[in-house]
Design a protein around this motif. Structure first.
Motif, PDB file in Angstrom:
ATOM      1  N   ASN A  49       0.670  -1.160  -0.077  1.00 57.14           N
ATOM      2  CA  ASN A  49      -0.086  -0.013  -0.160  1.00 57.14           C
ATOM      3  C   ASN A  49       0.889   1.089   0.075  1.00 57.14           C
ATOM      4  O   ASN A  49       2.133   1.140   0.263  1.00 57.14           O
ATOM      5  CB  ASN A  49      -0.912   0.071   1.285  1.00 57.14           C
ATOM      6  CG  ASN A  49      -0.412  -0.769   2.449  1.00 57.14           C
ATOM      7  OD1 ASN A  49       0.578  -0.410   3.009  1.00 57.14           O
ATOM      8  ND2 ASN A  49      -0.865  -1.804   2.583  1.00 57.14           N
ATOM      9  N   THR A  98      -8.197  -0.715   0.033  1.00 56.73           N
ATOM     10  CA  THR A  98      -7.978  -2.363   0.322  1.00 56.73           C
ATOM     11  C   THR A  98      -8.517  -3.216  -0.677  1.00 56.73           C
ATOM     12  O   THR A  98      -9.591  -3.149  -1.313  1.00 56.73           O
ATOM     13  CB  THR A  98      -8.341  -2.650   1.706  1.00 56.73           C
ATOM     14  OG1 THR A  98      -7.869  -4.105   2.118  1.00 56.73           O
ATOM     15  CG2 THR A  98      -9.911  -2.581   1.647  1.00 56.73           C
ATOM     16  N   ARG A 136     -12.956   1.220   1.038  1.00 56.28           N
ATOM     17  CA  ARG A 136     -12.221   1.401   2.369  1.00 56.28           C
ATOM     18  C   ARG A 136     -10.580   1.465   1.893  1.00 56.28           C
ATOM     19  O   ARG A 136      -9.942   0.909   1.263  1.00 56.28           O
ATOM     20  CB  ARG A 136     -12.414   0.096   3.386  1.00 56.28           C
ATOM     21  CG  ARG A 136     -13.788  -0.167   3.696  1.00 56.28           C
ATOM     22  CD  ARG A 136     -14.178  -1.379   4.576  1.00 56.28           C
ATOM     23  NE  ARG A 136     -13.671  -2.615   3.765  1.00 56.28           N
ATOM     24  CZ  ARG A 136     -13.245  -3.742   4.470  1.00 56.28           C
ATOM     25  NH1 ARG A 136     -13.732  -3.710   5.617  1.00 56.28           N
ATOM     26  NH2 ARG A 136     -13.202  -4.627   3.821  1.00 56.28           N
ATOM     27  N   THR A 151      -6.809   1.067   2.804  1.00 58.00           N
ATOM     28  CA  THR A 151      -5.858  -0.268   3.470  1.00 58.00           C
ATOM     29  C   THR A 151      -6.127  -0.562   4.987  1.00 58.00           C
ATOM     30  O   THR A 151      -5.961   0.599   5.483  1.00 58.00           O
ATOM     31  CB  THR A 151      -4.457   0.101   2.740  1.00 58.00           C
ATOM     32  OG1 THR A 151      -3.775  -1.021   3.502  1.00 58.00           O
ATOM     33  CG2 THR A 151      -3.867   1.385   3.355  1.00 58.00           C
ATOM     34  N   SER A 152      -6.082  -1.734   4.959  1.00 57.11           N
ATOM     35  CA  SER A 152      -6.120  -2.131   6.514  1.00 57.11           C
ATOM     36  C   SER A 152      -5.059  -1.857   7.396  1.00 57.11           C
ATOM     37  O   SER A 152      -5.001  -1.714   8.464  1.00 57.11           O
ATOM     38  CB  SER A 152      -6.587  -3.775   6.590  1.00 57.11           C
ATOM     39  OG  SER A 152      -5.379  -4.354   5.997  1.00 57.11           O
ATOM     40  N   GLU A 153      -3.948  -1.383   6.382  1.00 59.35           N
ATOM     41  CA  GLU A 153      -2.663  -1.036   7.318  1.00 59.35           C
ATOM     42  C   GLU A 153      -2.506   0.482   7.238  1.00 59.35           C
ATOM     43  O   GLU A 153      -1.241   1.033   7.563  1.00 59.35           O
ATOM     44  CB  GLU A 153      -1.444  -1.639   6.359  1.00 59.35           C
ATOM     45  CG  GLU A 153      -1.601  -3.102   6.753  1.00 59.35           C
ATOM     46  CD  GLU A 153      -0.430  -3.773   5.721  1.00 59.35           C
ATOM     47  OE1 GLU A 153      -0.207  -5.212   6.218  1.00 59.35           O
ATOM     48  OE2 GLU A 153       0.030  -3.293   4.951  1.00 59.35           O
ATOM     49  N   SER A 154      -3.522   1.250   7.144  1.00 60.96           N
ATOM     50  CA  SER A 154      -3.613   2.690   7.194  1.00 60.96           C
ATOM     51  C   SER A 154      -2.923   3.182   8.700  1.00 60.96           C
ATOM     52  O   SER A 154      -2.269   4.153   8.788  1.00 60.96           O
ATOM     53  CB  SER A 154      -5.088   3.278   7.047  1.00 60.96           C
ATOM     54  OG  SER A 154      -5.594   2.992   5.979  1.00 60.96           O
ATOM     55  N   PRO A 165      -0.841  -7.463  10.730  1.00 59.73           N
ATOM     56  CA  PRO A 165      -1.434  -6.514   9.949  1.00 59.73           C
ATOM     57  C   PRO A 165      -2.629  -6.055  10.271  1.00 59.73           C
ATOM     58  O   PRO A 165      -3.519  -6.803  10.547  1.00 59.73           O
ATOM     59  CB  PRO A 165      -1.111  -7.287   8.500  1.00 59.73           C
ATOM     60  CG  PRO A 165      -0.015  -8.419   8.666  1.00 59.73           C
ATOM     61  CD  PRO A 165      -0.197  -8.780  10.156  1.00 59.73           C
ATOM     62  N   GLY A 166      -2.683  -4.709  10.142  1.00 60.22           N
ATOM     63  CA  GLY A 166      -4.097  -4.066  10.122  1.00 60.22           C
ATOM     64  C   GLY A 166      -4.545  -3.731  11.769  1.00 60.22           C
ATOM     65  O   GLY A 166      -5.281  -3.344  12.044  1.00 60.22           O
ATOM     66  N   THR A 167      -3.469  -4.020  12.533  1.00 57.23           N
ATOM     67  CA  THR A 167      -3.646  -3.693  14.130  1.00 57.23           C
ATOM     68  C   THR A 167      -2.699  -2.541  14.492  1.00 57.23           C
ATOM     69  O   THR A 167      -2.007  -2.216  13.923  1.00 57.23           O
ATOM     70  CB  THR A 167      -3.300  -4.948  14.755  1.00 57.23           C
ATOM     71  OG1 THR A 167      -1.804  -5.197  14.594  1.00 57.23           O
ATOM     72  CG2 THR A 167      -3.872  -6.369  14.505  1.00 57.23           C
TER      73      THR A 167
END
Length: 222
Positions: A28, A44, A73, A75-78, A137-139
């Motif tokens: 991303n 994402t 949405r 990216t979950s890694e925002s 990832p994503g947390t």
């Protein structure tokens, strides 16, 4: 909103896929607008070749979505991107890739040493590409894991995950640094292989910090 910045982030994401630094919707990219402080970031789970400018998402540093024209949405890694911007106010762009050789060393939790002098351009204060400790990832844990590595260098690996590059100017330069991560990782891999898995020589911090443009080159009217 921020249409030019959206275009540049989108084009960089597509280039990463064409160049092989990201595959299968991985990785991303983001860039920060100097005037508003807003961040333009990739969505994402979208094939990059299908991306159009309205797909790019605008967020603030508190993870509020300001604009998502096509309903996608971010990216979950925002959270990782936003934490980098908060930790390094000088940073204007972030590139996160899953390139092959860089990810190999991320899996091994092994920093990449300064085996070639070009690493001097990546602001590696300890003469290495460091590895951020594992965060899912994503947390928020992933976001927290990058705080110290992004203080140490403009480039770092994510344990068991991939690579990140940041830049103080623009997304194109952040992407170039991400490409350097992969090139340096590949060189290091080949050096280890050719040397029977023995560590090759590498440059110390003092040598990397000694570079300067040659004084012998003379310019008119100087």
């Amino acid at each position: 909103m921020l249409e030019d910045l959206k275009l540049r982030v989108m084009n960089t994401a597509k280039k990463a896929q064409r160049d092989g630094l990201c595959k299968h919707k991985s990785g991303n990219f983001s860039a920060r607008d100097a005037e508003t402080g807003y961040v333009v970031i990739t969505p994402t789970s979208v094939d990059r070749e299908d991306l159009v400018v309205p797909d790019m998402i605008v967020m603030d540093l508190d993870a509020n979505v300001i604009e998502n024209q096509t309903g996608l949405r971010p990216t979950s890694e925002s959270l990782m991107h936003l934490e980098i911007y908060k930790t390094r106010p000088d940073v204007m762009a972030v590139a996160h890739t899953h390139s092959m050789y860089a990810t190999v060393f991320a899996v091994l939790n092994k920093p990449v040493p300064a085996v070639v002098y070009e690493i001097a351009n990546l602001k590696c204060s300890k003469a290495r590409i460091p590895v951020a400790p594992y965060g899912r990832p994503g947390t928020p844990a992933l976001a927290e894991s990058v705080v110290e590595p992004c203080k140490e260098a403009d480039v770092f690996l994510l344990q068991g995950h991939g690579a990140v590059a940041v830049d103080e100017t623009n997304i194109e330069e952040a992407y170039l640094k991400a490409a350097y991560i992969e090139e340096l990782s590949e060189l290091y891999h080949h050096a280890l292989t050719a040397n029977g898995c023995q560590e090759p020589d590498s440059f110390p911090v003092e040598e990397l910090q000694s570079w300067e443009y040659p004084k012998e080159i003379k310019f008119p009217n100087a």
